[in-house]
Scaffold this active site. Structure first.
Site, PDB file in Angstrom:
ATOM      1  N   VAL A 239      44.163   9.310 -27.996  1.00  0.00           N
ATOM      2  CA  VAL A 239      43.111   8.951 -28.210  1.00  0.00           C
ATOM      3  C   VAL A 239      43.338   8.569 -29.870  1.00  0.00           C
ATOM      4  O   VAL A 239      44.763   8.636 -30.057  1.00  0.00           O
ATOM      5  CB  VAL A 239      42.067  10.902 -28.994  1.00  0.00           C
TER       6      VAL A 239
ATOM      7  N   SER B 108      43.666  12.750 -18.973  1.00  0.00           N
ATOM      8  CA  SER B 108      43.335  11.090 -18.769  1.00  0.00           C
ATOM      9  C   SER B 108      43.095  10.136 -19.627  1.00  0.00           C
ATOM     10  O   SER B 108      43.089   9.049 -19.065  1.00  0.00           O
ATOM     11  CB  SER B 108      41.717  10.994 -18.348  1.00  0.00           C
ATOM     12  N   GLY B 109      44.060  10.289 -20.798  1.00  0.00           N
ATOM     13  CA  GLY B 109      44.445   9.175 -21.332  1.00  0.00           C
ATOM     14  C   GLY B 109      45.178   9.529 -22.496  1.00  0.00           C
ATOM     15  O   GLY B 109      45.134  10.762 -23.136  1.00  0.00           O
TER      16      GLY B 109
ATOM     17  N   ASP C 158      31.974  21.245 -20.220  1.00  0.00           N
ATOM     18  CA  ASP C 158      32.844  21.769 -20.887  1.00  0.00           C
ATOM     19  C   ASP C 158      32.759  21.612 -22.252  1.00  0.00           C
ATOM     20  O   ASP C 158      33.016  21.511 -23.389  1.00  0.00           O
ATOM     21  CB  ASP C 158      34.114  20.745 -20.518  1.00  0.00           C
TER      22      ASP C 158
ATOM     23  N   LYS D 247      39.889   6.514 -27.233  1.00  0.00           N
ATOM     24  CA  LYS D 247      39.986   6.986 -26.690  1.00  0.00           C
ATOM     25  C   LYS D 247      39.960   6.484 -25.628  1.00  0.00           C
ATOM     26  O   LYS D 247      38.993   5.323 -24.728  1.00  0.00           O
ATOM     27  CB  LYS D 247      39.044   7.980 -26.181  1.00  0.00           C
TER      28      LYS D 247
ATOM     29  N   ILE E 143      46.863  10.100 -32.009  1.00  0.00           N
ATOM     30  CA  ILE E 143      46.039  11.422 -32.976  1.00  0.00           C
ATOM     31  C   ILE E 143      46.472  12.375 -31.976  1.00  0.00           C
ATOM     32  O   ILE E 143      46.016  13.366 -32.242  1.00  0.00           O
ATOM     33  CB  ILE E 143      44.718  11.134 -33.648  1.00  0.00           C
ATOM     34  N   GLY E 144      46.000  12.411 -30.256  1.00  0.00           N
ATOM     35  CA  GLY E 144      45.613  13.015 -29.884  1.00  0.00           C
ATOM     36  C   GLY E 144      46.512  12.036 -28.425  1.00  0.00           C
ATOM     37  O   GLY E 144      46.274  11.368 -27.428  1.00  0.00           O
TER      38      GLY E 144
END
Length: 913
Positions: free
Chosen positions: A616, A613-614, A743, A631, A608-609
């Site tokens: 999801v 860094s990786g 963030d 994640k 989904i995303g």
């Protein structure tokens, strides 16, 4: 002539003849300038060439709020006519030259909030005999304060706070006849405070957060103009001079965290309009001063952790200005003044660990949200009138003498998050209807005399994390609905419960949750309960033929499932070249899935995303429609160390904190070439996808619904802002040490099915060593458009960088614009700061989806609040708890605002002050 600047352009006023050649005009302009203001323009570069073009006729130079770097050039010595030099809030990272001391006409020197290299205050500064204002907060000063600065007789304001200064405070500071403000807080100053005081015009003295010793000077009692005295977080001892409490203008006194002792002078508040009285964490004894609210302007009484005795002052019973009372951990006694319970503005009453007695009142202040009275001698029933305590969020009343039943009215409080009533004498049944407790996270009713069955309605409380009903007389079976809760802690021990425990609790995480219930059973030995084997089943008996048929079908199904599982696992192992033994699962919650459930579902169909860094994934964990979000952080030889730090940061933080507005980390799985973080799944994904049209609709494989035709109206947007503010307040004020996210952005605000906001992605979060004390990071991390300018400039981390980011989110909610796309050349915050001062109607900036007249005043107020939060100067931004209170008041007073019965402007004005 003058040369002025605003955010919208430059204006030059000149007496130069228009007949001059253009090439010579510019040179003449700079050579004749007397006033140059280029503040808040985000200009870049160094100053060397620009300084050389300026004339000795220049009197005022204001370059504050830009991005100038490097040193302040020594060529500045040529500007001998300078009266005011303001270089605040830039990126200077070199040194400031001693040549500044040659500017003999200088009356104002402001170098604050820059990233200078560590350096001493140049001794040449002592030659600035006309200097009135010296502002050098956060300039990385070290060493001792030159004694000669105390001889600059013209000084009116000295601010050397938030540096690394050491040594003693120069005696001369308190001899300056014109000095009105002295800020030396957050340094490493030591020794005693100078005893002789002749600076009788002093209005503000702040020496807090140092290591000062000795006593408070008696001469402070001569400062008849003094309004603020802050000496907290030092090592001062002795008694408070009686003369201080008689100062006619004293408003705020802060003496906490010292070694002060003796009796508090009795006349505090009698002769001045005292607003804040803060003396906790000392050794004071005797009674609290009885005149604290004699002038009816007292806001806070904070005196916890002393040895105080006697009753609360009667003046607190008629003090409608009072907002907070914290006198816990003393030896106070007697009854609470009746008027104190119902004080109009009271939000916080913390009186635990004393000897107070009496009963709870039917009515309390309509603003009261936090009530702590543990370990006292309160008695009597919980009043039925408790249903009027609508704002109550936290009620802690453990270890008192309360008796009687828990009234049904108690369950009507929708804001309650924490209820502690353990260690009392409550009896009877628990109310069966408690669905109003949707915000409840903690319920402790242990060590009472409660009886009857545990209400099944407890199992529908969505946020409940901690449940303790131990040490009562509950009977019957444990309702299976309790198994629906995602509890971090459960204690039902020492009751009279019977039957089999819900299967969700049959694991070692609950091995002490059911002790001393002889009639409970389980087939898990570690739970220390009798075995359920041999129990008579309540279901109808099946014939042997049916049993055989079912068994055969089950065997075949199991065999097929086993073959499929082996096939899938082999495919996964082949793809990842790993074996199951290389994966390690660390659980932080009760889990209803296994490691294999997660690993076998990391396929593109569940993606989904994607992040830097990786990836999801949205992964189903059962057949009832439940999902988790996973994640996956990839290991990479070039980024291994960075990603490892992010992984450990997120696990460390999210694995230990619990809050309804912070995304819940269920477990982490590490091994092989990647690391997995498994979260609760948020059905409505991230906020940015709802308010930015460029990100709509969702891709077909991301979630099961599309928001292409769904509008996020203003009430939902305000609800989301309040939820996110709750989460940040918890991080900043209720975690020890405090947590700075670093963030905060709309893509890190996740939304559940009811649009409740939860803060996510703690890979950049940083634990502060000490609340209120900034720390420095080795690299700047964050997202463009959300990053506070001082963080990018100095790498110093404080709560105010999260405030800035949150302000950007408020602006996004109002305008619908993206944080990095205010216009072609600037961020949203910069665009908003230009838009508002130009006087344009706010309606022109609104997202068309919320351009509804009935919400205009609320939206306008939130837009202004967003501006306040994104102020380029961090000290001018409100704190998160103030922001939350403003948003809550806006929500609560929305109907009256829309009917023009209430003006919200004072809320913002109070926050600004």
């Amino acid at each position: 002539m003058s040369y002025n600047s605003t955010n919208s352009g430059l204006v030059v006023e000149s007496k130069t003849s228009p007949k001059e050649h253009p090439s010579s005009t510019r040179k003449t302009l700079f050579m004749c300038l007397e006033y140059l203001d280029l503040s808040l323009n985000y200009l870049v570069g160094t100053l060397l060439d620009d300084i050389k073009q300026l004339s000795s006729k220049l009197k005022y130079l204001n370059l504050a709020g830009n991005n100038f770097t490097g040193d302040i050039p020594a060529a500045i010595r040529s500007l001998t006519g300078l009266v005011s030099l303001q270089l605040v809030a830039n990126l200077f990272n070199g040194s400031f030259p001693p040549e500044i001391g040659n500017l003999s006409n200088l009356g104002e020197l402001a170098l604050a909030n820059n990233g200078f290299e560590p350096q001493y205050i140049p001794s040449s500064f002592t030659k600035l005999k006309k200097l009135r204002n010296l502002w050098m907060t956060e300039t990385n000063l070290i060493g001792e304060i030159p004694e000669g600065i105390g001889n600059i007789s013209a000084l009116e304001l000295v601010d050397l706070s938030e540096n690394g200064l050491s040594g003693r405070i120069p005696d001369g500071f308190f001899l300056l006849k014109n000095l009105t403000i002295l800020h030396l807080y957050i340094n490493r100053l030591s020794g005693s405070i100078p005893c002789t005081v002749e600076a009788l015009h002093l209005r503000v003295i702040d020496l807090s957060n140092n290591t000062l010793t000795g006593t408070i000077p008696d001469d402070f009692g001569k400062l008849t103009s003094l309004t603020h005295l802050a000496l907290f977080c030092n090592q001062l001892s002795g008694e408070v001079p009686v003369s201080i409490c008689r100062l006619p203008l004293l408003e705020n006194i802060g003496l906490w965290s010292n070694n002060l002792s003796g009796v508090l002078p009795p006349d505090f508040g009698r002769y001045s309009k005292l607003k804040e009285f803060q003396v906790p964490l000392n050794q004071f004894h005797g009674e609290l001063p009885k005149y604290l609210c004699a002038n009816k302007e007292l806001i806070g009484v904070i005196a916890f952790d002393n040895k105080l005795t006697g009753e609360l002052p009667g003046s607190l019973g008629s003090c409608d200005s009072l907002e907070i009372v914290r006198v816990h951990d003393n030896q106070l006694s007697g009854k609470i003044p009746d008027g104190l319970w119902t004080s109009l503005n009271l939000t916080t009453l913390m009186i635990s660990n004393n000897l107070f007695s009496g009963q709870l009142p039917d009515k309390v202040s309509s603003q009261l949200s936090l009530l702590e009275l543990m370990n006292n001698q309160f008695s009597g029933p919980i009043p039925a009138g408790i249903s009027s305590w609508e704002r109550m969020k936290v009620l802690k009343a453990s270890n008192n003498l309360f008796s009687g039943v828990i009234p049904q009215e108690f369950t009507a409080l929708p804001s309650l998050s924490t209820v502690l009533l353990d260690g009392n004498q409550l009896s009877g049944h628990l109310p069966s209807i408690i669905i109003s407790w949707k915000s409840l996270t903690t319920l402790n009713l242990s060590r009472n005399q409660l009886s009857g069955e545990i209400p099944a309605s407890l199992g529908v409380l969505p946020g409940l994390l901690y449940l303790d009903l131990s040490g009562n007389d509950f009977s019957g079976q444990i309702p299976p609905e309790i198994g629906n809760l995602r509890l971090s802690s459960l204690n039902l021990s020492s009751n009279k419960l019977s039957g089999r425990i819900p299967y969700e609790f049959e694991n070692t995480a609950f091995d002490s949750s059911f002790l001393n219930n002889p009639r409970l059973c389980s087939n898990i030995p570690s739970l220390h309960l009798r075995s359920c084997r041999g129990e008579t089943r309540k279901s109808n008996k099946l014939s042997s033929h049916v049993i055989a048929a079912v068994s055969s079908i089950a065997a075949v199904t199991f065999l097929v499932a086993g073959i499929c599982t082996i096939y899938i696992c082999r495919r996964y192992r082949k793809r990842s070249n790993l074996s199951d033994s290389t994966w390690k699962l660390t659980s932080f919650q009760q889990l209803n899935f296994t490691e294999a459930d997660i690993l076998s579902s990391l396929i593109d169909g569940n993606l989904i995303g994607k992040e830097g860094s990786g990836r999801v994934y949205r992964i189903p964990i059962n057949h009832s429609g439940e999902y988790v979000a996973v994640k996956r952080i990839w290991d990479n030889l070039n980024l291994d160390q960075k990603l490892e730090k992010e992984f450990l940061a997120e696990v460390k933080i999210l694995g230990t904190i619990r809050h309804s507005n912070i995304v819940k980390l269920l477990c982490c799985i590490s091994g092989g070439n990647s690391k997995l973080l498994v979260y609760e799944y948020m059905e409505n994904c991230s906020l940015d996808r709802w308010i930015h049209r460029t990100k709509r609709p969702y891709s077909s494989n991301s979630i099961s619904v599309s928001v292409h035709h769904v509008i996020l109206d203003w009430p939902k947007r305000l609800q989301i802002a309040i939820g996110a503010a709750h989460g940040l307040c918890y991080m900043h004020y209720h975690c020890s040490p405090p947590i700075i996210h670093r963030d905060v952005k709309s893509s890190n605000i996740l939304l559940d099915s009811e649009f409740n906001a939860k803060i996510a992605d703690f890979g950049l979060a940083r634990l502060l060593i000490k609340r209120g004390e900034p720390s420095t990071t080795s690299v700047v991390a964050g997202s463009f458009g959300y990053m506070a300018p001082e963080y990018a400039r100095t790498r110093r981390v404080s709560e105010k960088i999260d405030v800035y980011s949150f302000g950007v989110i408020l602006l996004e909610l109002v305008t619908g614009r993206e944080a990095h796309n205010g216009d072609e050349t600037s961020s949203l915050a910069e665009w908003a700061w230009r838009h508002f001062p130009e006087g344009k109607p706010i309606v022109e900036a609104l997202d068309e989806d919320i351009n509804e007249p009935q919400y205009f005043e609320e939206i306008n107020s939130v837009f202004k609040l967003g501006l306040m939060c994104t102020n380029p100067l961090p000290w001018s931004r409100p704190a998160m708890n103030d922001i939350l209170q403003i948003l809550l008041r806006l929500q609560a007073l929305g109907e009256r605002i829309n009917a023009n019965e209430y003006d919200v402007a004072p809320l913002l004005q109070n926050s600004e002050s």
